[in-house]
Design a protein around this motif. Structure first.
Motif, PDB file in Angstrom:
ATOM      1  N   ILE A 152      27.033 -57.326 -35.628  1.00  0.00           N
ATOM      2  CA  ILE A 152      28.192 -57.580 -36.490  1.00  0.00           C
ATOM      3  C   ILE A 152      29.413 -57.942 -35.658  1.00  0.00           C
ATOM      4  O   ILE A 152      30.178 -58.843 -36.003  1.00  0.00           O
ATOM      5  N   GLY A 153      29.578 -57.227 -34.549  1.00  0.00           N
ATOM      6  CA  GLY A 153      30.777 -57.363 -33.727  1.00  0.00           C
ATOM      7  C   GLY A 153      31.594 -56.091 -33.813  1.00  0.00           C
ATOM      8  O   GLY A 153      32.157 -55.811 -34.870  1.00  0.00           O
ATOM      9  N   PRO A 154      31.667 -55.299 -32.741  1.00  0.00           N
ATOM     10  CA  PRO A 154      32.371 -54.008 -32.807  1.00  0.00           C
ATOM     11  C   PRO A 154      33.819 -54.130 -33.277  1.00  0.00           C
ATOM     12  O   PRO A 154      34.310 -53.263 -33.990  1.00  0.00           O
ATOM     13  N   ASN A 155      34.499 -55.207 -32.885  1.00  0.00           N
ATOM     14  CA  ASN A 155      35.900 -55.362 -33.289  1.00  0.00           C
ATOM     15  C   ASN A 155      36.058 -55.688 -34.766  1.00  0.00           C
ATOM     16  O   ASN A 155      37.164 -55.619 -35.305  1.00  0.00           O
ATOM     17  N   SER A 156      34.952 -56.053 -35.425  1.00  0.00           N
ATOM     18  CA  SER A 156      35.005 -56.343 -36.860  1.00  0.00           C
ATOM     19  C   SER A 156      34.749 -55.109 -37.710  1.00  0.00           C
ATOM     20  O   SER A 156      34.954 -55.135 -38.916  1.00  0.00           O
ATOM     21  N   ILE A 157      34.267 -54.026 -37.084  1.00  0.00           N
ATOM     22  CA  ILE A 157      33.923 -52.803 -37.817  1.00  0.00           C
ATOM     23  C   ILE A 157      35.107 -51.849 -37.778  1.00  0.00           C
ATOM     24  O   ILE A 157      35.523 -51.389 -36.715  1.00  0.00           O
ATOM     25  N   VAL A 158      35.660 -51.566 -38.929  1.00  0.00           N
ATOM     26  CA  VAL A 158      36.777 -50.628 -39.036  1.00  0.00           C
ATOM     27  C   VAL A 158      36.280 -49.210 -39.235  1.00  0.00           C
ATOM     28  O   VAL A 158      36.826 -48.259 -38.691  1.00  0.00           O
ATOM     29  N   HIS A 159      35.191 -49.063 -39.979  1.00  0.00           N
ATOM     30  CA  HIS A 159      34.728 -47.745 -40.411  1.00  0.00           C
ATOM     31  C   HIS A 159      33.203 -47.717 -40.363  1.00  0.00           C
ATOM     32  O   HIS A 159      32.546 -48.679 -40.784  1.00  0.00           O
ATOM     33  N   PHE A 160      32.650 -46.642 -39.810  1.00  0.00           N
ATOM     34  CA  PHE A 160      31.202 -46.447 -39.776  1.00  0.00           C
ATOM     35  C   PHE A 160      30.868 -45.156 -40.508  1.00  0.00           C
ATOM     36  O   PHE A 160      31.433 -44.098 -40.215  1.00  0.00           O
ATOM     37  N   VAL A 161      29.944 -45.227 -41.467  1.00  0.00           N
ATOM     38  CA  VAL A 161      29.570 -44.077 -42.299  1.00  0.00           C
ATOM     39  C   VAL A 161      28.102 -43.777 -42.080  1.00  0.00           C
ATOM     40  O   VAL A 161      27.254 -44.684 -42.139  1.00  0.00           O
ATOM     41  N   SER A 162      27.769 -42.513 -41.834  1.00  0.00           N
ATOM     42  CA  SER A 162      26.376 -42.102 -41.635  1.00  0.00           C
ATOM     43  C   SER A 162      26.088 -40.848 -42.446  1.00  0.00           C
ATOM     44  O   SER A 162      26.971 -40.295 -43.102  1.00  0.00           O
ATOM     45  N   ASN A 163      24.842 -40.385 -42.366  1.00  0.00           N
ATOM     46  CA  ASN A 163      24.450 -39.155 -43.049  1.00  0.00           C
ATOM     47  C   ASN A 163      25.099 -37.938 -42.393  1.00  0.00           C
ATOM     48  O   ASN A 163      25.723 -38.045 -41.330  1.00  0.00           O
ATOM     49  N   ASN A 164      24.893 -36.773 -42.994  1.00  0.00           N
ATOM     50  CA  ASN A 164      25.499 -35.537 -42.499  1.00  0.00           C
ATOM     51  C   ASN A 164      24.588 -34.745 -41.580  1.00  0.00           C
ATOM     52  O   ASN A 164      24.915 -33.609 -41.237  1.00  0.00           O
ATOM     53  N   GLY A 165      23.441 -35.306 -41.206  1.00  0.00           N
ATOM     54  CA  GLY A 165      22.577 -34.621 -40.250  1.00  0.00           C
ATOM     55  C   GLY A 165      23.283 -34.442 -38.913  1.00  0.00           C
ATOM     56  O   GLY A 165      24.118 -35.263 -38.517  1.00  0.00           O
ATOM     57  N   SER A 166      22.937 -33.385 -38.198  1.00  0.00           N
ATOM     58  CA  SER A 166      23.622 -33.096 -36.932  1.00  0.00           C
ATOM     59  C   SER A 166      23.462 -34.224 -35.928  1.00  0.00           C
ATOM     60  O   SER A 166      24.427 -34.600 -35.239  1.00  0.00           O
ATOM     61  N   ASN A 167      22.255 -34.810 -35.831  1.00  0.00           N
ATOM     62  CA  ASN A 167      22.040 -35.911 -34.903  1.00  0.00           C
ATOM     63  C   ASN A 167      22.760 -37.177 -35.354  1.00  0.00           C
ATOM     64  O   ASN A 167      23.270 -37.939 -34.527  1.00  0.00           O
ATOM     65  N   ASP A 168      22.804 -37.415 -36.674  1.00  0.00           N
ATOM     66  CA  ASP A 168      23.535 -38.577 -37.192  1.00  0.00           C
ATOM     67  C   ASP A 168      25.029 -38.457 -36.880  1.00  0.00           C
ATOM     68  O   ASP A 168      25.667 -39.439 -36.492  1.00  0.00           O
ATOM     69  N   LYS A 169      25.571 -37.250 -37.061  1.00  0.00           N
ATOM     70  CA  LYS A 169      26.993 -37.049 -36.787  1.00  0.00           C
ATOM     71  C   LYS A 169      27.284 -37.198 -35.292  1.00  0.00           C
ATOM     72  O   LYS A 169      28.296 -37.793 -34.914  1.00  0.00           O
ATOM     73  N   ALA A 170      26.397 -36.670 -34.451  1.00  0.00           N
ATOM     74  CA  ALA A 170      26.599 -36.800 -33.000  1.00  0.00           C
ATOM     75  C   ALA A 170      26.538 -38.258 -32.569  1.00  0.00           C
ATOM     76  O   ALA A 170      27.375 -38.718 -31.777  1.00  0.00           O
ATOM     77  N   ALA A 171      25.575 -39.007 -33.111  1.00  0.00           N
ATOM     78  CA  ALA A 171      25.462 -40.427 -32.767  1.00  0.00           C
ATOM     79  C   ALA A 171      26.673 -41.208 -33.269  1.00  0.00           C
ATOM     80  O   ALA A 171      27.157 -42.125 -32.590  1.00  0.00           O
ATOM     81  N   GLY A 172      27.169 -40.856 -34.456  1.00  0.00           N
ATOM     82  CA  GLY A 172      28.352 -41.525 -34.986  1.00  0.00           C
ATOM     83  C   GLY A 172      29.576 -41.293 -34.114  1.00  0.00           C
ATOM     84  O   GLY A 172      30.353 -42.219 -33.856  1.00  0.00           O
ATOM     85  N   ARG A 173      29.751 -40.073 -33.653  1.00  0.00           N
ATOM     86  CA  ARG A 173      30.894 -39.768 -32.784  1.00  0.00           C
ATOM     87  C   ARG A 173      30.763 -40.511 -31.457  1.00  0.00           C
ATOM     88  O   ARG A 173      31.765 -41.027 -30.921  1.00  0.00           O
ATOM     89  N   MET A 174      29.552 -40.566 -30.914  1.00  0.00           N
ATOM     90  CA  MET A 174      29.340 -41.275 -29.650  1.00  0.00           C
ATOM     91  C   MET A 174      29.627 -42.762 -29.794  1.00  0.00           C
ATOM     92  O   MET A 174      30.209 -43.388 -28.893  1.00  0.00           O
ATOM     93  N   LEU A 175      29.241 -43.343 -30.924  1.00  0.00           N
ATOM     94  CA  LEU A 175      29.520 -44.759 -31.164  1.00  0.00           C
ATOM     95  C   LEU A 175      31.018 -45.004 -31.265  1.00  0.00           C
ATOM     96  O   LEU A 175      31.542 -45.998 -30.734  1.00  0.00           O
ATOM     97  N   SER A 176      31.731 -44.093 -31.929  1.00  0.00           N
ATOM     98  CA  SER A 176      33.178 -44.221 -32.077  1.00  0.00           C
ATOM     99  C   SER A 176      33.887 -44.085 -30.736  1.00  0.00           C
ATOM    100  O   SER A 176      34.881 -44.770 -30.481  1.00  0.00           O
ATOM    101  N   GLU A 177      33.376 -43.207 -29.870  1.00  0.00           N
ATOM    102  CA  GLU A 177      33.975 -43.043 -28.547  1.00  0.00           C
ATOM    103  C   GLU A 177      33.716 -44.256 -27.662  1.00  0.00           C
ATOM    104  O   GLU A 177      34.576 -44.648 -26.862  1.00  0.00           O
ATOM    105  N   LYS A 178      32.551 -44.857 -27.813  1.00  0.00           N
ATOM    106  CA  LYS A 178      32.200 -46.020 -26.994  1.00  0.00           C
ATOM    107  C   LYS A 178      32.971 -47.257 -27.426  1.00  0.00           C
ATOM    108  O   LYS A 178      33.343 -48.094 -26.592  1.00  0.00           O
ATOM    109  N   TYR A 179      33.198 -47.384 -28.747  1.00  0.00           N
ATOM    110  CA  TYR A 179      33.949 -48.522 -29.280  1.00  0.00           C
ATOM    111  C   TYR A 179      35.152 -47.977 -30.054  1.00  0.00           C
ATOM    112  O   TYR A 179      35.022 -47.601 -31.227  1.00  0.00           O
TER     113      TYR A 179
END
Length: 494
Positions: A127-154
């Protein structure tokens, strides 16, 4: 009749007639006239399908241009199908609509945080990281950890968990409270007793305005409270049934199960508790319907919904802490754990439905703080500070509209350190109200702010909106009274 015969012979569901493509099909056939030969099996399966794929690709390409211009929300939804396959589908939302991107079969991989991060990152890069304003995932612990890592990386991507799932978890925690478990068990006994005896349900169905009682669901926590509310709405019908002569003389009143159900139906405390619980969860149920709908963007309603739910519960119990605390504690814990993100408060602040409602708008400091933090995070992600440095040597007059378009923000030449002197309010007034500045009688003199579209300034040039933001932020941060407080309201356009 030929139209109906085709549907009935092919066992096509009748709701197909609601398709937006049916009328164009009929119009195209009518325009050609008699003798039109429809596409054969091979053409429908190969040629037309290939053309349809090209049209879908063109549609997706048009969506991608919108993603680049205004940004988008990336959504990752994990679920299990009837074949027990673990699937993750990715969808992208933008103002033009929702676009399906990819389906991943994750049955043969261990869904830890690192693996999920690779899946999320692959789609984000497409998609292009600069085009993504918001990322939504499930509430599983691994999903939340991966979401936070993606937000920190981009840094341009802000992560949050699914609001619908989070509200469902709030309802789940409330449904597990001891007194509610007891109420649900008694309500379930009433429902099962009625629907297990055809005589009773037949009698109830003859009642004017009767609607079927909603059954308790096994997985969706909201159905528990929907069923409780449904039973509460049938209070008078059920009480009329157990006091009706034909029922009193029947064999149902002589069994132990029947006596137990009659005691429940005639227990006023049971109905009072059912009504009270229905009122407690009604704000959460309303918010769940909002965030689970596809009619409009709902991120701007999450903060107000959770904030309003807690206030409604407190008001219901007349601010008696002993009564409302068990419910508000559950909401607060889930809110802090899953949904308390700056982007929700920022979206609430920018939502016109609440922004201009002076009576109910939340004036908590965290709302403005979250809004400013969100703006700062997006600015740093796109290196706006570096952009300002490129124009560091340009000196601008704040009222020189012709030069505003040449820079990204207000510039201060700090190459030569000067001693900071006390602010001279008289000079500031002269600068603001002097010749060429904003006139003091702004209501009587047409100016840029009085233009019908708010887009033209002096010389027909567009005014940089950051000028508006700079003035508003400066005024907001002024702690002491000053002559600037006399600036007339000019109705800024956000």
């Amino acid at each position: 009749m030929a139209f109906g015969s085709f549907f009935y012979d092919a066992c096509i569901p009748i709701n197909v007639v609601n398709s937006i493509y049916l009328q164009p099909l009929v119009d195209a056939i009518a325009a050609i006239g008699l003798g039109y030969k429809h596409p054969n099996y091979h053409a429908s399966r190969v040629n037309l399908l290939r053309k349809a794929k090209k049209e879908v690709q063109l549609l997706v390409d048009s969506y991608k241009k919108i993603w680049e211009n205004v940004g988008c929300t990336l959504m990752a939804d994990g679920w299990t199908d009837n074949s027990h396959r673990s699937l993750i589908d990715f969808m992208v939302y933008c103002p033009k609509g929702v676009c399906f991107v990819k389906l991943v079969d994750a049955s043969n991989v261990v869904k830890d945080a690192e693996t999920l991060l690779k899946m999320f990152e692959e789609v984000a890069l497409w998609i292009g990281p600069n085009s993504i304003v918001h990322f939504v995932s499930n509430n599983g612990s691994n999903d939340k950890a991966a979401g936070r890592m993606l937000s920190e990386k981009y840094p341009s991507i802000t992560w949050s968990s699914c609001a619908t799932h989070s509200i469902n978890l709030v309802l789940k925690d409330i449904a597990e409270m001891d007194h509610i478990v007891y109420l649900v068990r008694r309500a379930s006994e009433v429902t099962k007793f009625i629907y297990n005896h055809t005589f009773l349900i037949a009698w109830l169905r003859k009642r004017q305005g009767w609607k079927e009682i909603v059954r308790l669901g096994a997985t969706h926590f909201a159905t528990t409270f929907i069923a409780m509310r449904s039973i509460h709405e049938h209070k008078h019908d059920l009480q009329a049934m157990v006091t009706e002569r034909s029922f009193v003389d029947s064999r149902y009143t002589k069994s132990n199960k029947g006596k137990y159900v009659i005691d429940i139906i005639l227990d006023n405390d049971f109905w009072d508790d059912m009504g009270k619980i229905s009122k407690v969860v009604s704000p959460l149920m309303r918010l769940l319907r909002i965030v689970d709908s596809d009619e409009k963007p709902t991120i701007g309603y999450v903060y107000d919904g959770m904030y309003g739910a807690k206030n409604a519960i407190k008001k219901l119990f007349k601010n008696k802490k002993r009564l409302y605390k068990p419910y508000t504690r559950i909401i607060k814990l889930r809110w802090d754990r899953t949904l308390h993100h700056d982007i929700h408060a920022a979206a609430y602040y920018l939502n016109p439905a609440f922004k201009y409602d002076e009576e109910s708008f939340c004036l908590k400091l965290e709302v403005m703080s979250a809004f400013l933090d969100t703006i700062d995070s997006k600015s740093s992600a796109f290196n706006l500070n570096k952009t300002r440095k490129c124009y560091k040597r340009i000196s601008l007059d704040p009222i020189d509209y012709e030069s505003i378009d040449k820079t990204e923000g207000w510039i201060v030449d700090d190459e030569e350190e000067e001693e900071v002197s006390e602010l001279n309010y008289e000079e500031l007034e002269q600068m603001l109200y002097g010749e060429g500045s904003i006139p003091t009688g702004v209501a009587d003199h047409p100016s840029f702010y009085d233009s019908t579209d708010g887009s033209e300034g002096k010389g027909g040039k567009r005014v940089n909106p950051k000028c508006h933001v700079s003035l508003v932020v400066y005024l907001a941060r002024s702690a002491s009274p000053s002559p600037m407080a006399t600036i007339p309201s000019v109705g800024y356009s956000w």
